[in-house]
Design a protein around this motif. Structure first.
Motif, PDB file in Angstrom:
ATOM      1  N   PHE A  32     -23.561 -43.094  67.453  1.00  0.00           N
ATOM      2  CA  PHE A  32     -25.026 -42.929  67.684  1.00  0.00           C
ATOM      3  C   PHE A  32     -25.562 -44.275  68.528  1.00  0.00           C
ATOM      4  O   PHE A  32     -25.312 -45.454  67.798  1.00  0.00           O
ATOM      5  CB  PHE A  32     -25.823 -42.807  66.425  1.00  0.00           C
ATOM      6  CG  PHE A  32     -25.313 -41.364  66.032  1.00  0.00           C
ATOM      7  CD1 PHE A  32     -26.448 -40.474  66.141  1.00  0.00           C
ATOM      8  CD2 PHE A  32     -24.476 -40.921  65.065  1.00  0.00           C
ATOM      9  CE1 PHE A  32     -26.139 -39.433  65.733  1.00  0.00           C
ATOM     10  CE2 PHE A  32     -24.279 -39.775  64.747  1.00  0.00           C
ATOM     11  CZ  PHE A  32     -24.769 -38.887  64.928  1.00  0.00           C
ATOM     12  N   ASP A  88     -22.218 -35.336  63.711  1.00  0.00           N
ATOM     13  CA  ASP A  88     -23.584 -34.285  63.735  1.00  0.00           C
ATOM     14  C   ASP A  88     -23.529 -33.252  62.677  1.00  0.00           C
ATOM     15  O   ASP A  88     -22.614 -33.039  62.287  1.00  0.00           O
ATOM     16  CB  ASP A  88     -23.618 -34.059  65.279  1.00  0.00           C
ATOM     17  CG  ASP A  88     -23.593 -35.192  66.308  1.00  0.00           C
ATOM     18  OD1 ASP A  88     -24.914 -35.573  66.329  1.00  0.00           O
ATOM     19  OD2 ASP A  88     -22.767 -35.754  66.897  1.00  0.00           O
ATOM     20  N   ILE A  93     -24.824 -29.473  68.271  1.00  0.00           N
ATOM     21  CA  ILE A  93     -25.635 -30.635  68.432  1.00  0.00           C
ATOM     22  C   ILE A  93     -24.733 -31.755  68.957  1.00  0.00           C
ATOM     23  O   ILE A  93     -25.118 -32.485  69.784  1.00  0.00           O
ATOM     24  CB  ILE A  93     -26.368 -30.903  66.964  1.00  0.00           C
ATOM     25  CG1 ILE A  93     -27.466 -29.899  66.749  1.00  0.00           C
ATOM     26  CG2 ILE A  93     -27.075 -32.578  67.218  1.00  0.00           C
ATOM     27  CD1 ILE A  93     -27.946 -30.275  65.518  1.00  0.00           C
ATOM     28  N   GLU A  94     -23.539 -31.790  68.308  1.00  0.00           N
ATOM     29  CA  GLU A  94     -22.715 -32.826  68.887  1.00  0.00           C
ATOM     30  C   GLU A  94     -22.253 -32.884  70.156  1.00  0.00           C
ATOM     31  O   GLU A  94     -22.379 -33.851  70.917  1.00  0.00           O
ATOM     32  CB  GLU A  94     -21.405 -32.893  67.999  1.00  0.00           C
ATOM     33  CG  GLU A  94     -20.224 -33.656  68.582  1.00  0.00           C
ATOM     34  CD  GLU A  94     -18.930 -33.477  67.847  1.00  0.00           C
ATOM     35  OE1 GLU A  94     -18.505 -34.095  66.953  1.00  0.00           O
ATOM     36  OE2 GLU A  94     -18.443 -32.488  68.052  1.00  0.00           O
ATOM     37  N   ARG A  96     -24.258 -31.373  72.525  1.00  0.00           N
ATOM     38  CA  ARG A  96     -25.396 -31.958  73.248  1.00  0.00           C
ATOM     39  C   ARG A  96     -25.936 -33.331  73.418  1.00  0.00           C
ATOM     40  O   ARG A  96     -26.487 -33.896  74.391  1.00  0.00           O
ATOM     41  CB  ARG A  96     -26.717 -31.135  73.012  1.00  0.00           C
ATOM     42  CG  ARG A  96     -26.844 -29.472  73.050  1.00  0.00           C
ATOM     43  CD  ARG A  96     -28.149 -28.990  72.963  1.00  0.00           C
ATOM     44  NE  ARG A  96     -28.811 -29.438  71.839  1.00  0.00           N
ATOM     45  CZ  ARG A  96     -28.712 -28.250  70.673  1.00  0.00           C
ATOM     46  NH1 ARG A  96     -28.076 -27.149  70.841  1.00  0.00           N
ATOM     47  NH2 ARG A  96     -29.144 -28.538  69.319  1.00  0.00           N
ATOM     48  N   ARG A  97     -25.527 -33.810  72.201  1.00  0.00           N
ATOM     49  CA  ARG A  97     -25.695 -35.388  72.183  1.00  0.00           C
ATOM     50  C   ARG A  97     -24.572 -36.055  73.042  1.00  0.00           C
ATOM     51  O   ARG A  97     -23.802 -36.990  72.534  1.00  0.00           O
ATOM     52  CB  ARG A  97     -25.568 -35.959  70.771  1.00  0.00           C
ATOM     53  CG  ARG A  97     -26.058 -37.171  70.546  1.00  0.00           C
ATOM     54  CD  ARG A  97     -26.131 -37.498  68.885  1.00  0.00           C
ATOM     55  NE  ARG A  97     -24.955 -37.451  68.552  1.00  0.00           N
ATOM     56  CZ  ARG A  97     -23.876 -38.398  68.599  1.00  0.00           C
ATOM     57  NH1 ARG A  97     -24.110 -39.471  69.089  1.00  0.00           N
ATOM     58  NH2 ARG A  97     -22.547 -38.213  67.950  1.00  0.00           N
ATOM     59  N   ILE A  99     -24.810 -38.620  75.562  1.00  0.00           N
ATOM     60  CA  ILE A  99     -25.655 -40.075  75.805  1.00  0.00           C
ATOM     61  C   ILE A  99     -25.180 -41.329  75.994  1.00  0.00           C
ATOM     62  O   ILE A  99     -24.369 -41.783  75.126  1.00  0.00           O
ATOM     63  CB  ILE A  99     -26.710 -40.272  75.091  1.00  0.00           C
ATOM     64  CG1 ILE A  99     -27.559 -38.849  74.134  1.00  0.00           C
ATOM     65  CG2 ILE A  99     -27.852 -41.363  75.473  1.00  0.00           C
ATOM     66  CD1 ILE A  99     -28.500 -39.141  73.307  1.00  0.00           C
ATOM     67  N   THR A 115     -33.243 -43.903  73.144  1.00  0.00           N
ATOM     68  CA  THR A 115     -32.097 -43.423  72.805  1.00  0.00           C
ATOM     69  C   THR A 115     -32.243 -42.653  71.504  1.00  0.00           C
ATOM     70  O   THR A 115     -31.874 -41.525  71.199  1.00  0.00           O
ATOM     71  CB  THR A 115     -31.130 -44.632  72.679  1.00  0.00           C
ATOM     72  OG1 THR A 115     -30.993 -45.274  74.119  1.00  0.00           O
ATOM     73  CG2 THR A 115     -29.870 -43.752  72.108  1.00  0.00           C
ATOM     74  N   THR A 119     -31.887 -38.627  71.202  1.00  0.00           N
ATOM     75  CA  THR A 119     -30.871 -38.164  70.000  1.00  0.00           C
ATOM     76  C   THR A 119     -31.495 -37.147  69.234  1.00  0.00           C
ATOM     77  O   THR A 119     -30.941 -36.165  69.013  1.00  0.00           O
ATOM     78  CB  THR A 119     -30.412 -39.523  69.225  1.00  0.00           C
ATOM     79  OG1 THR A 119     -29.639 -40.261  70.076  1.00  0.00           O
ATOM     80  CG2 THR A 119     -29.522 -38.791  68.234  1.00  0.00           C
ATOM     81  N   GLN A 120     -32.743 -37.502  68.540  1.00  0.00           N
ATOM     82  CA  GLN A 120     -33.586 -36.485  67.930  1.00  0.00           C
ATOM     83  C   GLN A 120     -33.882 -35.079  68.694  1.00  0.00           C
ATOM     84  O   GLN A 120     -33.903 -34.138  67.972  1.00  0.00           O
ATOM     85  CB  GLN A 120     -34.977 -37.291  67.394  1.00  0.00           C
ATOM     86  CG  GLN A 120     -34.385 -38.494  66.252  1.00  0.00           C
ATOM     87  CD  GLN A 120     -35.974 -39.108  66.004  1.00  0.00           C
ATOM     88  OE1 GLN A 120     -36.833 -39.132  66.674  1.00  0.00           O
ATOM     89  NE2 GLN A 120     -35.494 -40.074  64.909  1.00  0.00           N
ATOM     90  N   LEU A 122     -32.391 -33.742  71.233  1.00  0.00           N
ATOM     91  CA  LEU A 122     -31.224 -33.023  71.503  1.00  0.00           C
ATOM     92  C   LEU A 122     -30.690 -32.359  70.085  1.00  0.00           C
ATOM     93  O   LEU A 122     -29.884 -31.326  70.278  1.00  0.00           O
ATOM     94  CB  LEU A 122     -30.163 -34.026  72.212  1.00  0.00           C
ATOM     95  CG  LEU A 122     -30.314 -34.382  73.528  1.00  0.00           C
ATOM     96  CD1 LEU A 122     -29.459 -35.299  73.846  1.00  0.00           C
ATOM     97  CD2 LEU A 122     -30.674 -33.377  74.494  1.00  0.00           C
ATOM     98  N   ALA A 123     -31.205 -32.748  69.218  1.00  0.00           N
ATOM     99  CA  ALA A 123     -30.861 -31.751  67.819  1.00  0.00           C
ATOM    100  C   ALA A 123     -31.620 -30.869  67.552  1.00  0.00           C
ATOM    101  O   ALA A 123     -31.467 -30.041  66.620  1.00  0.00           O
ATOM    102  CB  ALA A 123     -30.909 -32.979  66.630  1.00  0.00           C
TER     103      ALA A 123
END
Length: 376
Positions: A32, A88, A93-94, A96-97, A99, A115, A119-120, A122-123
């Motif tokens: 993260f 995640d 979600i994993e 999509r995250r 970054i 960031t 991160t929030q 994309l979840a």
């Protein structure tokens, strides 16, 4: 299976959705914010020793891969990673995250704020569905450093210091603020999902002629050259081919928290002087830093030749300006873009491609490992 004979997965491995390779499961941990606290890095080393083959890779997206994990050990590995806060809630979600974060940020600055917010976002369950390799870059320092890294939607600064949103492949960005940047990035992802057709990356959509509205601010032209050395944020060190042993990771963690980069370099936070550490490269002129090599045979089931041992053999023969990509097959997973020199393993030896990708038409084919030093 593609018409070239290898299997195209179309997605990147994760921790919750690992990928089978020739040496077992590849479990990719996505830190993260691109950062591992000391305890997390040391914990990953312990878990990789217990459940993997003792080797780890840093990927071109700044993630850390635990190699050689048996399927029966995957559950215990995930539980250990979950305890350390590195997992995640779901595989979706994993995925999509995805970054990439500039390593040159300071606590509480725009990069950290953006960031966290991205991160929030994309979840959330209403995120547009995106291809497995689609990704974001948060590069909000005064001078962009991630323009050559693989990302589809970018947040970076223009020459005047203003924040802009960039669709990869465009020379201009859309002006945004700290408050609007992430909602605008998600809206751009939604725009991509509407216009993508069969494309899986933003650059292909832009190349086909589609352009999002409002992207009117010229981008800065990045001039950053990543290399080992000392920075205000800490010491940057290199790894040959982005690979290290669990002992190396554990030793690095003793000197500070770690920020992973898409250059297969690691920034050790606040470190000013580092001792000699096995397998760690501190000399920016070391030719091993200019060789990109996938894991190769036999660790990759699709590779047609060994790569990293060959890279070590060829390194002394590289000229000071040369960069070499060695690929076990024509997919070019370790470096999907063009390189000045590329060697691609074939059934009958190696092919040499100049200023191209691993799957491009070679200028010479059928070269034996012993012949290669005469051609680079």
């Amino acid at each position: 299976m593609s018409d070239t004979g290898y299997e195209i997965k179309g997605w990147c491995p994760g921790a919750l959705r690992p990928m089978m390779s020739g040496d077992g499961l590849v479990v990719r941990v996505r830190p993260f914010g691109g950062r591992l606290r000391r305890a997390q890095a040391d914990g990953i080393a312990s878990l990789a020793a217990a459940h993997g083959n003792g080797f780890l890779d840093i990927s071109s997206r700044g993630n850390i891969q635990i190699r050689g994990v048996a399927e029966a050990r995957h559950g215990a590995l995930i539980e250990g990673l979950r305890v350390m806060g590195l997992i995640d809630p779901t595989p979706e979600i994993e995925s999509r995250r995805n970054i990439i974060v500039t390593p040159f940020w300071n606590k509480g600055d725009d990069t950290e704020i953006l960031t966290t917010a991205l991160t929030q976002a994309l979840a959330l369950p209403d995120m547009p569905e995106l291809p497995g390799k689609f990704g974001f870059a948060v590069d909000a320092g005064a001078n962009p450093v991630l323009q050559d890294a693989s990302a589809d939607i970018r947040l970076e600064c223009d020459a005047g210091g203003g924040l802009i949103l960039v669709a990869d492949g465009m020379k201009r960005g859309k002006p945004v603020s700290l408050d609007t940047a992430v909602p605008e990035a998600i809206a751009l992802a939604d725009w991509f999902s509407q216009y993508k057709g069969t494309a899986t990356r933003m650059k292909a959509v832009i190349a086909a002629g589609a352009e999002p509205v409002g992207h009117i601010v010229p981008r800065q032209k990045g001039t950053f050259v990543p290399k080992p050395g000392y920075t205000p944020n800490g010491a940057i060190v290199g790894l040959a081919f982005g690979q290290m042993s669990v002992e190396t990771l554990s030793t690095l963690a003793k000197h500070g928290s770690l920020r992973l980069t898409p250059w297969r370099l690691i920034l050790v936070e606040s470190a000013r002087i580092l001792p000699v550490i096995e397998d760690v490269i501190t000399d920016p002129s070391d030719p091993l830093l200019r060789i990109i090599a996938c894991t190769g045979a036999p660790r990759c089931a699709q590779a047609l030749g060994e790569t990293r041992k060959l890279g070590s053999t060829l390194a002394p023969h590289l000229a000071a300006h040369q960069t070499l990509h060695i690929s076990g097959c024509t997919k070019g997973c370790a470096h999907p873009r063009s390189a000045p020199l590329t060697l691609t393993a074939q059934k009958g030896g190696f092919a040499l491609i100049k200023d191209g990708k691993a799957g491009d038409t070679p200028s010479v084919s059928g070269l034996s490992p012993d012949e290669l030093k005469d051609y680079i």
